[in-house]
Design a protein around this motif. Structure first.
Motif, PDB file in Angstrom:
ATOM      1  N   LEU B 330      67.670  -2.772  85.855  1.00 25.32           N
ATOM      2  CA  LEU B 330      67.173  -4.130  86.079  1.00 25.32           C
ATOM      3  C   LEU B 330      65.785  -4.122  86.707  1.00 25.32           C
ATOM      4  CD1 LEU B 330      70.328  -6.040  87.285  1.00 25.32           C
ATOM      5  CD2 LEU B 330      69.298  -5.965  85.024  1.00 25.32           C
ATOM      6  N   TYR B 331      65.613  -3.216  87.683  1.00 23.09           N
ATOM      7  CA  TYR B 331      64.333  -3.155  88.378  1.00 23.09           C
ATOM      8  C   TYR B 331      63.199  -2.904  87.390  1.00 23.09           C
ATOM      9  CZ  TYR B 331      60.750  -1.652  91.688  1.00 23.09           C
ATOM     10  OH  TYR B 331      59.585  -1.534  92.403  1.00 23.09           O
ATOM     11  N   TRP B 332      63.414  -1.927  86.497  1.00 22.51           N
ATOM     12  CA  TRP B 332      62.335  -1.581  85.569  1.00 22.51           C
ATOM     13  C   TRP B 332      62.227  -2.575  84.417  1.00 22.51           C
ATOM     14  CZ3 TRP B 332      58.614   0.806  87.590  1.00 22.51           C
ATOM     15  CH2 TRP B 332      58.845   1.734  88.616  1.00 22.51           C
ATOM     16  N   ALA B 333      63.353  -3.151  83.996  1.00 18.71           N
ATOM     17  CA  ALA B 333      63.290  -4.174  82.938  1.00 18.71           C
ATOM     18  C   ALA B 333      62.460  -5.368  83.421  1.00 18.71           C
ATOM     19  CB  ALA B 333      64.691  -4.629  82.546  1.00 18.71           C
ATOM     20  N   PHE B 334      62.677  -5.739  84.679  1.00 22.84           N
ATOM     21  CA  PHE B 334      61.949  -6.868  85.268  1.00 22.84           C
ATOM     22  C   PHE B 334      60.445  -6.588  85.270  1.00 22.84           C
ATOM     23  CE2 PHE B 334      61.645  -9.774  89.275  1.00 22.84           C
ATOM     24  CZ  PHE B 334      61.354 -10.859  88.462  1.00 22.84           C
ATOM     25  N   ARG B 335      60.090  -5.360  85.690  1.00 16.20           N
ATOM     26  CA  ARG B 335      58.673  -5.009  85.746  1.00 16.20           C
ATOM     27  C   ARG B 335      58.047  -4.874  84.364  1.00 16.20           C
ATOM     28  NH1 ARG B 335      61.010  -5.184  89.552  1.00 16.20           N
ATOM     29  NH2 ARG B 335      59.969  -5.784  91.459  1.00 16.20           N
ATOM     30  N   LEU B 336      58.851  -4.331  83.442  1.00 12.99           N
ATOM     31  CA  LEU B 336      58.363  -4.179  82.068  1.00 12.99           C
ATOM     32  C   LEU B 336      58.112  -5.559  81.452  1.00 12.99           C
ATOM     33  CD1 LEU B 336      57.973  -1.625  80.335  1.00 12.99           C
ATOM     34  CD2 LEU B 336      60.138  -2.159  79.230  1.00 12.99           C
ATOM     35  N   MET B 337      59.057  -6.485  81.676  1.00 18.18           N
ATOM     36  CA  MET B 337      58.912  -7.836  81.132  1.00 18.18           C
ATOM     37  C   MET B 337      57.637  -8.493  81.668  1.00 18.18           C
ATOM     38  SD  MET B 337      61.409 -11.136  81.633  1.00 18.18           S
ATOM     39  CE  MET B 337      60.984 -11.407  83.349  1.00 18.18           C
ATOM     40  N   MET B 338      57.485  -8.454  82.998  1.00 17.58           N
ATOM     41  CA  MET B 338      56.332  -9.147  83.584  1.00 17.58           C
ATOM     42  C   MET B 338      55.034  -8.427  83.263  1.00 17.58           C
ATOM     43  SD  MET B 338      57.491 -10.914  87.088  1.00 17.58           S
ATOM     44  CE  MET B 338      57.682  -9.452  88.027  1.00 17.58           C
ATOM     45  N   GLY B 339      55.072  -7.105  83.306  1.00 16.42           N
ATOM     46  CA  GLY B 339      53.863  -6.331  83.054  1.00 16.42           C
ATOM     47  C   GLY B 339      53.367  -6.508  81.626  1.00 16.42           C
ATOM     48  N   LEU B 340      54.276  -6.288  80.663  1.00 16.06           N
ATOM     49  CA  LEU B 340      53.864  -6.391  79.263  1.00 16.06           C
ATOM     50  C   LEU B 340      53.564  -7.840  78.889  1.00 16.06           C
ATOM     51  CD1 LEU B 340      56.244  -3.841  77.524  1.00 16.06           C
ATOM     52  CD2 LEU B 340      53.804  -3.617  77.989  1.00 16.06           C
ATOM     53  N   GLY B 341      54.373  -8.773  79.432  1.00 14.85           N
ATOM     54  CA  GLY B 341      54.116 -10.194  79.164  1.00 14.85           C
ATOM     55  C   GLY B 341      52.743 -10.588  79.675  1.00 14.85           C
ATOM     56  N   GLY B 342      52.427 -10.139  80.904  1.00 16.99           N
ATOM     57  CA  GLY B 342      51.117 -10.434  81.479  1.00 16.99           C
ATOM     58  C   GLY B 342      49.997  -9.805  80.658  1.00 16.99           C
ATOM     59  N   ALA B 343      50.238  -8.568  80.199  1.00 14.58           N
ATOM     60  CA  ALA B 343      49.227  -7.883  79.396  1.00 14.58           C
ATOM     61  C   ALA B 343      48.974  -8.635  78.095  1.00 14.58           C
ATOM     62  CB  ALA B 343      49.685  -6.454  79.102  1.00 14.58           C
ATOM     63  N   ALA B 344      50.030  -9.159  77.509  1.00  3.40           N
ATOM     64  CA  ALA B 344      49.894  -9.906  76.251  1.00  3.40           C
ATOM     65  C   ALA B 344      48.998 -11.124  76.460  1.00  3.40           C
ATOM     66  CB  ALA B 344      51.265 -10.315  75.738  1.00  3.40           C
ATOM     67  N   ILE B 345      49.219 -11.826  77.572  1.00  5.71           N
ATOM     68  CA  ILE B 345      48.378 -12.991  77.858  1.00  5.71           C
ATOM     69  C   ILE B 345      46.939 -12.545  78.091  1.00  5.71           C
ATOM     70  CG2 ILE B 345      48.014 -14.961  79.405  1.00  5.71           C
ATOM     71  CD1 ILE B 345      51.029 -14.753  80.067  1.00  5.71           C
ATOM     72  N   GLY B 346      46.804 -11.400  78.795  1.00  6.74           N
ATOM     73  CA  GLY B 346      45.475 -10.852  79.046  1.00  6.74           C
ATOM     74  C   GLY B 346      44.724 -10.578  77.746  1.00  6.74           C
ATOM     75  N   VAL B 347      45.432 -10.008  76.770  1.00  7.39           N
ATOM     76  CA  VAL B 347      44.820  -9.752  75.464  1.00  7.39           C
ATOM     77  C   VAL B 347      44.346 -11.071  74.848  1.00  7.39           C
ATOM     78  CG1 VAL B 347      45.312  -9.032  73.085  1.00  7.39           C
ATOM     79  CG2 VAL B 347      46.069  -7.617  75.006  1.00  7.39           C
TER      80      VAL B 347
END
Lengths: 327, 464
Positions: B330-347
């Motif tokens: 859960l800890y890493w899924a949460f970070r992966l979701m927010m990290g990659l989601g944020g990166a997508a918006i950044g792109v």
């Protein structure tokens, strides 16, 4: 009439709609190699059902969804109790759905041949499988007081159930052949007529035999059985006189009669127990509470006619005969 | 391994796989409908060509979404019969409504759209793609309302006589705060995926086939980037709302997703942690102070419950048992979701800046990043579902029914193993086919369509 009975009828209606509609597109799928001999023939056949098969399949999705909501124990016991046949049906439907969309996407004979095989298998397995499942519902399964089905796969393959499976398969092949006679032109139409004659030779005795066996076991349903067979013979007669619309309507009505026989024979049971009749699931003991059924009734009463309306319109839009020129 | 483990694996695999196609279907249906609307309004051939091009890619994906959805509907009864019997009254209702109200609409009108190009008046034909798009967006609502009910069950009571959940208030189920919040979040995420799909395809075309249809794909790229940014903001805002609902309805999920072992006020948001699950503590934990308190409660000093205290509370409430879900996952899924989601918006934001006023980047790697944003967004979606579903464990229906008690008692290990193997092989093979087809059609590019001379001119149908 109480709400559970109304929902039993509604589910019977959804299944009947499914069997009548997807019955012909299963039939077309099974006839693909024999009636559609060349690429233009097969494309004609697939385009004849192309615009509607997906909408036809939703009748199944809705029937299963309605079973889940209105009779949860029936839904659960049927799908877990018939595990392997249901799995094979679902896998077949996956293959079939993808095949329709993908076969024309790459222009290669090998590619198309593979997807054609998926269409044939994807139509044959559910046509056979649903017959097997419904025959077993009529016959009953080893269901205990805990609502758990204990029948093994071999138990499900009794002669009676296999005859039922053969009956739906033959019936759908005939139904599909008559649909092609009505909806296509050129060589496909000719070959479909011949296929309908051959299919009728199998379908009439097999369906008649299965219904006679069912009526004999239950002591009821003789009028529906007689009607089903008479309608099949009518269909064959109409087809011989080139009244293709009537012939197709007659097999559709015959499927309705078979469905009346199946669901009428089942009621008030849903899943009879071979261990002890008291353990079986019935309309009374497996239904959801009145509140859920009431909501489903209101929504169903408003939207089912709407669905039937727009689906009928889609059939009207594609009412012309399908014809594909040889490339 | 027993049947329960395999049934869980099967559910995980088939659900994640289904959800690779769902967001694209939801988002692309609207994209295609919008493109066709643009063609209808302006009569410009390039919009028609774009409609047909993205329409074909949409249909290749749509087929997979539909067939993998059928598996989902059957799977509850096949592998989870105890669950199905317990919840059918409540959970079955939105499913039946979905089929009747949404799926019929989608499936019937998609047939009309595919085959109706040369049979329907232009305006009516345009309406068919919108009907299909509305159907697929509506369908998501009912499914997510059903899912939200599992996480935050409302509008029901358990009938003591039958031992089954009974619906008492359909309004409560359909207006479940979790349902609205999740719907907004998932819909936003779907449009991010669809936006980045358009971005990836356009970037590839611009990079590899610079001269052909340059203008069309530059416009598509910009539209895709804009969609990504707008939808991304919706995802972030609804995600914040989701965190607050999670603190309220599923505190254990939040605590596990943050590896927060002890109740703290105030508490920080963890950036990187190495945990000792057995010892219920973190060996390393890099935190941003106050942020978790704010995310969970809206106040910088708010109290957030920890795993150990929650475990004690649940044991007192539900009896002895292990109520802690898999913390590292859960800890890493949460970070992966927010990290990659944020990166997508950044792109999306960067892309809009780079392509401003008719510019296009010269360097190849920028196109590479644009293309990689699509799998990143899909991975963020998957991580979101891993968080949602694994975070609900050990419950299937929070506080009401344990996963271990939900499985089909009459189904053998062999049967589940057979179906798990079948679906894994089947899905693996279909993934190869789908990617191959998408790739082929992206390579081929938009087909040439004869410009329409008269307004009512007919366009040939897609065929099978």
């Amino acid at each position: 009439m109480d709400l559970p009975t109304i929902w039993f009828l509604a589910i019977a209606l959804l299944w009947t709609g499914y069997l009548v509609l997807e019955g012909f597109d299963f039939g077309v799928g099974m006839l693909l190699p024999s009636v559609g001999r060349d690429e233009s023939g097969r494309r004609t056949m697939i385009n004849a059902i192309g615009p509607v098969w997906d909408g036809n399949e939703v009748w199944l999705i809705t029937a299963i969804g309605a079973m889940f909501a209105a009779f949860p124990a029936w839904y659960a016991a049927t799908l877990s109790g018939f595990y392997v046949p249901v799995l094979l049906i679902v896998v077949a439907l996956v293959f079939r759905g993808v095949a329709f969309e993908y076969r024309g996407k790459i222009d290669s004979a090998v590619w198309r041949r593979r997807w054609d095989a998926a269409i044939v298998g994807g139509s044959l397995v559910p046509a056979f499988g649903w017959g097997l499942v419904f025959a077993n519902l009529l016959r009953g399964v080893e269901i205990g007081a805990d609502g758990v089905v204990r029948s093994s796969l071999l138990d499900l393959l009794s002669p009676y159930a296999l005859l039922g499976a053969l009956a739906t398969t033959a019936l759908f092949v005939l139904h599909g052949a008559l649909f092609l006679g009505l909806k296509t032109d050129g060589p496909v139409r000719h070959r479909a007529r011949a296929a309908a004659r051959r299919a009728a030779l199998v379908a009439v005795p097999v369906v008649g035999g299965f219904l006679a066996w069912t009526a004999h076991d239950r002591g009821t349903g003789v009028p529906a059985a007689v009607a089903a067979v008479a309608l099949l013979l009518t269909a064959v007669g109409c087809a011989a006189q080139r009244r293709e619309g009537w012939a197709f309507a007659a097999t559709a009505a015959s499927i309705v009669a078979v469905s009346v026989m199946v669901f009428g024979g089942l009621y008030p049971a849903l899943l009879p127990s071979l261990i002890d009749p008291a353990f079986g699931l019935t309309v009374a003991n497996a239904s959801s509470a009145p509140y859920t059924l009431g909501i489903l009734s209101v929504v169903g009463a408003v939207f089912l006619p709407l669905v039937i309306g727009y689906q009928a319109w889609s059939y009207w839009v594609f009412r012309r005969r399908v014809h594909v020129d040889a490339a | 391994m027993d049947a329960l483990d395999l049934a869980r694996w099967q559910f995980g695999i088939t659900t994640i796989y289904h959800f690779l196609f769902v967001p694209l279907t939801i988002g692309l249906s609207v994209v295609v409908a919008a493109l066709q609307t643009a063609w209808h309004r302006t009569g410009k051939t390039e919009y028609l060509r774009a409609t047909r091009f993205f329409g074909k890619l949409f249909l290749i994906n749509f087929a997979m979404g539909v067939v993998t959805g059928i598996v989902q509907e059957f799977q509850f009864g096949m592998n989870w019969s105890t669950y199905s019997t317990f919840v059918g009254d409540v959970f079955g209702a939105p499913l039946a409504l979905e089929a009747l109200l949404a799926f019929f609409l989608e499936s019937t009108f998609i047939g009309l759209w595919i085959f109706g190009w040369d049979k329907l008046p232009k305006r009516v034909h345009l309406a068919t793609i919108w009907a299909a798009a509305i159907g697929s967006n509506l369908s998501a609502y009912f499914i997510l309302a059903a899912n939200a009910w599992m996480r935050h069950p409302v509008g029901f009571e358990v009938n003591e006589a039958t031992g089954r959940a009974q619906l008492t208030d359909i309004g409560a189920v359909l207006t479940n705060p979790q349902a609205w919040s999740t719907y907004t979040h998932v819909l936003g995420a779907s449009f991010v995926v669809a936006g980045l799909f358009v971005v990836a395809v356009s970037a590839y075309r611009l990079w590899r086939h610079r001269d052909a249809d340059h203008e069309m794909f530059r416009k598509a790229l910009r539209a895709g980037l804009l969609t990504t940014v707008v939808a991304g903001i919706v995802v972030a805002a609804s995600g914040d709302h989701q965190a607050k609902l999670m603190a309220q309805d599923e505190p254990m999920k939040l605590a596990a997703a943050e590896a927060l072992w002890r109740t703290e006020a105030p508490t920080g948001f963890s950036l990187f942690a190495v945990g000792d699950v057995e010892g219920s503590r973190n060996v390393v934990n890099v935190q941003v102070p106050y942020v978790l308190s704010f995310l969970a409660t809206g106040e910088f000093t708010g109290e957030v419950e920890g795993i150990v205290e929650l475990q004690e509370r649940f044991e007192a409430q539900f009896g002895p048992g292990d109520y802690v879900p898999n913390v590292p996952v859960l800890y890493w899924a949460f970070r992966l979701m927010m990290g990659l989601g944020g990166a997508a918006i950044g792109v999306g934001v960067l892309g809009l800046w780079i392509t401003r006023r008719g510019r296009l980047p010269e360097r190849g790697w920028t196109y590479g990043v644009a293309m990689l944003a699509l799998p990143a967004a899909l991975a963020a979606n998957i991580a979101g579902w891993v968080l949602t579903e694994i975070g609900r464990q050990p419950w299937t229906v929070t506080g009401e029914l344990l996963t271990a008690a939900s499985v089909s008692p009459g189904v053998s290990l062999g049967e589940v193993a057979f179906s798990l193997t079948t679906f894994t092989l089947l899905y693996g093979a279909l993934a190869v086919v789908e990617v191959r087809l998408l790739w082929r059609y992206v390579q081929a590019g938009p087909a040439h369509v004869t410009p329409t001379v008269e307004p009512g001119a007919r366009v040939p149908a897609f065929t099978y």
